[in-house]
Write an enzyme that holds these catalytic residues in place. Structure first.
Site, PDB file in Angstrom:
ATOM      1  N   VAL A 109       0.857  -1.173   0.000  1.00 16.32           N
ATOM      2  CA  VAL A 109       0.000   0.000   0.000  1.00 16.32           C
ATOM      3  C   VAL A 109       0.895   1.226   0.000  1.00 16.32           C
ATOM      4  O   VAL A 109       1.908   1.259   0.709  1.00 16.32           O
ATOM      5  CB  VAL A 109      -0.936   0.029   1.231  1.00 16.32           C
ATOM      6  N   CYS A 110       0.549   2.212  -0.812  1.00 16.69           N
ATOM      7  CA  CYS A 110       1.274   3.478  -0.832  1.00 16.69           C
ATOM      8  C   CYS A 110       2.753   3.247  -1.172  1.00 16.69           C
ATOM      9  O   CYS A 110       3.069   2.481  -2.084  1.00 16.69           O
ATOM     10  CB  CYS A 110       1.084   4.175   0.516  1.00 16.69           C
ATOM     11  N   THR A 111       3.672   3.859  -0.443  1.00 16.53           N
ATOM     12  CA  THR A 111       5.098   3.723  -0.754  1.00 16.53           C
ATOM     13  C   THR A 111       5.672   2.382  -0.330  1.00 16.53           C
ATOM     14  O   THR A 111       6.867   2.138  -0.519  1.00 16.53           O
ATOM     15  CB  THR A 111       5.911   4.844  -0.099  1.00 16.53           C
ATOM     16  N   GLY A 112       4.836   1.501   0.204  1.00 20.10           N
ATOM     17  CA  GLY A 112       5.302   0.144   0.458  1.00 20.10           C
ATOM     18  C   GLY A 112       5.796  -0.527  -0.810  1.00 20.10           C
ATOM     19  O   GLY A 112       6.662  -1.407  -0.764  1.00 20.10           O
ATOM     20  N   GLY A 159      -2.411   2.279  -4.483  1.00 23.51           N
ATOM     21  CA  GLY A 159      -1.926   3.657  -4.471  1.00 23.51           C
ATOM     22  C   GLY A 159      -1.860   4.202  -3.056  1.00 23.51           C
ATOM     23  O   GLY A 159      -1.681   3.460  -2.090  1.00 23.51           O
TER      24      GLY A 159
END
Length: 231
Positions: A109-112, A159
């Site tokens: 999720v996200c910058t993961g 995202g």
């Protein structure tokens, strides 16, 4: 998922990586949904069994260390400003590689997704990330696809932040069926009607996008770029 002889769903192990500087909703959003799948067992893994500081001013306690973490059926890496340190931590990156080797799903999720990329798990894959950092995906071997949830084989990336809920519902539908996923969505009343139409750079005021980049994301983007270039 298959049932056990006792007609109980087989355990489905969901492993979330926790780290200082995590954006807690990246984790807690999808965890709230995924935990409702039949057989779901949620593991929160960190380098040590000590409080993890979130970006929201409170801490969370992991329930397993990396060394003792069971094998994931679904591995998920949330994002947050602490992603930079994860991308430079050899022990954590090896943990991700080892888990991903046998995981049914490799997710973020996200910058993961940048951490997955730093571990070499996005090579040749389509992926997404928080909008402010999507330019880094190509440098990590991935192809950016502008969507809230991107699925490429068993790699699923979401995202920014709230996209994690959409990702969770996508997974639930694939494993337990659309009807069950819809029931979870209804039970948790996930029916977003935001008061403003500014949740994505494609619709937000360009001045607002620039303001966020200048105040919040620009320096972090440069730091992450340095980490990638140095790897």
């Amino acid at each position: 998922m298959t049932d056990t002889p006792q007609n109980k769903p087989a355990p489905f192990h969901i492993v979330f990586l926790l780290f200082d500087g995590i954006t807690q909703l990246d984790f807690t959003g999808p965890a709230q949904f995924l935990a409702r799948m039949p057989g779901a067992v949620v593991h929160t893994a960190a380098k040590a069994l000590q409080p993890i500081q979130t970006d929201s001013g409170f801490a969370m306690l992991p329930n397993t260390s990396l060394a003792d973490c069971p094998q994931a059926n679904l591995l998920c890496v949330p994002g947050g400003f602490g992603t930079r340190d994860v991308m430079q931590d050899a022990e954590t990156l090896q943990f991700l590689r080892d888990q991903a080797d046998k995981a049914q799903y490799i997710t973020s999720v996200c910058t993961g997704s940048l951490a997955l990329g730093a571990a070499g798990l996005l090579d040749g894959k389509r992926a997404t990330s928080h909008w402010a950092y999507t330019s880094l995906l190509e440098k990590l071997g991935a192809t950016y696809e502008p969507a809230r949830v991107v699925k490429d084989g068993n790699v699923i990336t979401a995202g920014g932040v709230t996209s994690g809920i959409d990702f969770a519902l996508t997974i639930i539908a694939e494993i337990s069926g659309q009807q069950f996923a819809e029931a979870v969505q209804l039970g948790l009343e996930y029916d977003p009607h935001p008061p403003f139409n500014s949740g994505n750079p494609s619709v937000a005021d360009p001045k607002l996008v620039q303001l966020l980049n200048d105040r919040n994301y620009g320096d972090v983007l440069k730091e992450l770029q340095k980490v990638i270039d140095a790897s």
